[in-house]
Scaffold this motif. Structure first.
Motif, PDB file in Angstrom:
ATOM      1  N   VAL A 114       0.837  -1.202   0.000  1.00 18.56           N
ATOM      2  CA  VAL A 114       0.000   0.000   0.000  1.00 18.56           C
ATOM      3  C   VAL A 114       0.873   1.253   0.000  1.00 18.56           C
ATOM      4  O   VAL A 114       0.595   2.222  -0.718  1.00 18.56           O
ATOM      5  CB  VAL A 114      -0.946   0.001   1.222  1.00 18.56           C
ATOM      6  CG1 VAL A 114      -1.625   1.360   1.385  1.00 18.56           C
ATOM      7  CG2 VAL A 114      -1.988  -1.096   1.080  1.00 18.56           C
ATOM      8  N   ASP A 115       1.951   1.220   0.770  1.00 12.76           N
ATOM      9  CA  ASP A 115       2.845   2.375   0.865  1.00 12.76           C
ATOM     10  C   ASP A 115       3.531   2.672  -0.470  1.00 12.76           C
ATOM     11  O   ASP A 115       3.558   3.826  -0.921  1.00 12.76           O
ATOM     12  CB  ASP A 115       3.895   2.114   1.951  1.00 12.76           C
ATOM     13  CG  ASP A 115       4.854   3.286   2.114  1.00 12.76           C
ATOM     14  OD1 ASP A 115       4.381   4.412   2.345  1.00 12.76           O
ATOM     15  OD2 ASP A 115       6.077   3.080   2.028  1.00 12.76           O
ATOM     16  N   GLU A 118       1.173   4.025  -3.126  1.00  8.95           N
ATOM     17  CA  GLU A 118       0.862   5.430  -2.895  1.00  8.95           C
ATOM     18  C   GLU A 118       2.015   6.321  -3.357  1.00  8.95           C
ATOM     19  O   GLU A 118       1.804   7.343  -4.022  1.00  8.95           O
ATOM     20  CB  GLU A 118       0.582   5.666  -1.406  1.00  8.95           C
ATOM     21  CG  GLU A 118       0.188   7.098  -1.079  1.00  8.95           C
ATOM     22  CD  GLU A 118      -0.167   7.294   0.383  1.00  8.95           C
ATOM     23  OE1 GLU A 118      -0.239   8.450   0.820  1.00  8.95           O
ATOM     24  OE2 GLU A 118      -0.366   6.274   1.089  1.00  8.95           O
ATOM     25  N   LYS A 119       3.248   5.924  -3.012  1.00  8.94           N
ATOM     26  CA  LYS A 119       4.413   6.722  -3.412  1.00  8.94           C
ATOM     27  C   LYS A 119       4.563   6.786  -4.926  1.00  8.94           C
ATOM     28  O   LYS A 119       4.973   7.815  -5.471  1.00  8.94           O
ATOM     29  CB  LYS A 119       5.688   6.139  -2.787  1.00  8.94           C
ATOM     30  CG  LYS A 119       5.818   6.395  -1.296  1.00  8.94           C
ATOM     31  CD  LYS A 119       7.104   5.809  -0.744  1.00  8.94           C
ATOM     32  CE  LYS A 119       7.257   6.114   0.744  1.00  8.94           C
ATOM     33  NZ  LYS A 119       8.488   5.500   1.307  1.00  8.94           N
ATOM     34  N   SER A 123      -2.110   3.697  -6.703  1.00  7.34           N
ATOM     35  CA  SER A 123      -3.076   3.085  -5.774  1.00  7.34           C
ATOM     36  C   SER A 123      -4.389   2.731  -6.472  1.00  7.34           C
ATOM     37  O   SER A 123      -4.989   1.681  -6.209  1.00  7.34           O
ATOM     38  CB  SER A 123      -3.351   4.020  -4.596  1.00  7.34           C
ATOM     39  OG  SER A 123      -2.182   4.242  -3.851  1.00  7.34           O
ATOM     40  N   GLU A 124      -4.821   3.587  -7.391  1.00  2.00           N
ATOM     41  CA  GLU A 124      -6.091   3.350  -8.077  1.00  2.00           C
ATOM     42  C   GLU A 124      -5.986   2.241  -9.121  1.00  2.00           C
ATOM     43  O   GLU A 124      -7.012   1.815  -9.664  1.00  2.00           O
ATOM     44  CB  GLU A 124      -6.574   4.639  -8.738  1.00  2.00           C
ATOM     45  CG  GLU A 124      -6.904   5.750  -7.732  1.00  2.00           C
ATOM     46  CD  GLU A 124      -7.403   7.005  -8.416  1.00  2.00           C
ATOM     47  OE1 GLU A 124      -7.451   7.025  -9.674  1.00  2.00           O
ATOM     48  OE2 GLU A 124      -7.742   7.977  -7.704  1.00  2.00           O
TER      49      GLU A 124
END
Length: 237
Positions: A114-115, A118-119, A123-124
């Motif tokens: 997840v991290d 996001e970076k 994420s989508e």
């Protein structure tokens, strides 16, 4: 952080890397510049332990990459020019697979994935099949796998090749963000890319180190002239 000393790589009579020495200090973004065929990718492959050296040494955070490969590789995240993607996997499945290969435990794995999604700004896309992603998003997935496990060093080989102008700008911004928490080595022959993100430059020509200097406004403005003076105008594949 990385110490390269008298590194040589020969393929028969061809010397791809010729007595190369350089030192990478923590907390900077380094540009490895050179024309096509200069020896950039070969150097990266030796620094990351993907191929052996004919002679010389590479130490990563004190570990010899050729003798203590496992310990050294834990400190490195690597994005090759062609990302090693499994296109029939979803983004999440692929990153989960990479996390397992890197030895990230099941309990921490989801948090890590997840991290990095996001970076990397994906994420989508976590449930999308990689084969259905654009070139830009595929590069982002490759970047996400490189930073899995939070390695101290990120090595990127031609990360903007094949991207459109908007995707190139987005990738540069991602690299700048990575530079806040990691030491980054960026290999490229695109001068504008290097001057936009790097604060220290190494220039390689015919496998030899021909220049190294800190980037400033003056150097950035004259980088093309410096490069041509040191490497010549003609590309040698």
């Amino acid at each position: 952080m990385i110490e390269v000393e008298h590194l040589v790589k020969k393929y028969g009579s061809l010397t791809a890397v010729d007595n190369l020495s350089m030192k990478i200090e923590p907390g900077h973004i380094y540009g490895l510049l050179g024309k096509n065929g200069a020896g950039k990718t070969t150097t990266m492959n030796m620094v990351t332990g993907y191929i052996g050296a004919t002679s010389g040494s590479v130490k990563v955070c004190g570990h010899d990459i050729f003798k203590e490969a496992e310990a050294a590789k834990k400190e490195i995240g690597y994005l090759p020019e062609i990302p090693p993607l499994y296109t029939d996997m979803s983004v999440y499945e692929y990153l989960d697979f990479c996390a397992e290969l890197k030895g990230i435990g099941k309990k921490e794995r989801d948090e890590h994935i997840v991290d990095v999604m996001e970076k990397a700004g994906i994420s989508e896309m976590e449930h999308r099949l990689i084969r259905n992603l654009s070139k830009g998003y595929k590069q982002r997935v490759g970047l996400a796998q490189a930073i899995l496990g939070n390695p101290s060093i990120i090595i990127l080989d031609e990360p903007t090749v094949g991207l459109d102008p908007v995707q190139m700008i987005e990738m540069r911004d991602l690299i700048k963000e990575l530079g806040k928490d990691h030491t980054v080595i960026l290999s490229s022959h695109i001068l504008s890319e290097v001057s936009a993100v790097c604060d220290y430059i190494y220039i390689i020509d015919h496998g030899k180190l021909v220049a190294d200097f800190a980037m400033d406004e003056e150097k950035a403005a004259s980088l093309e002239e410096i490069f041509i003076e040191l490497t010549g105008k003609e590309d040698k594949e």
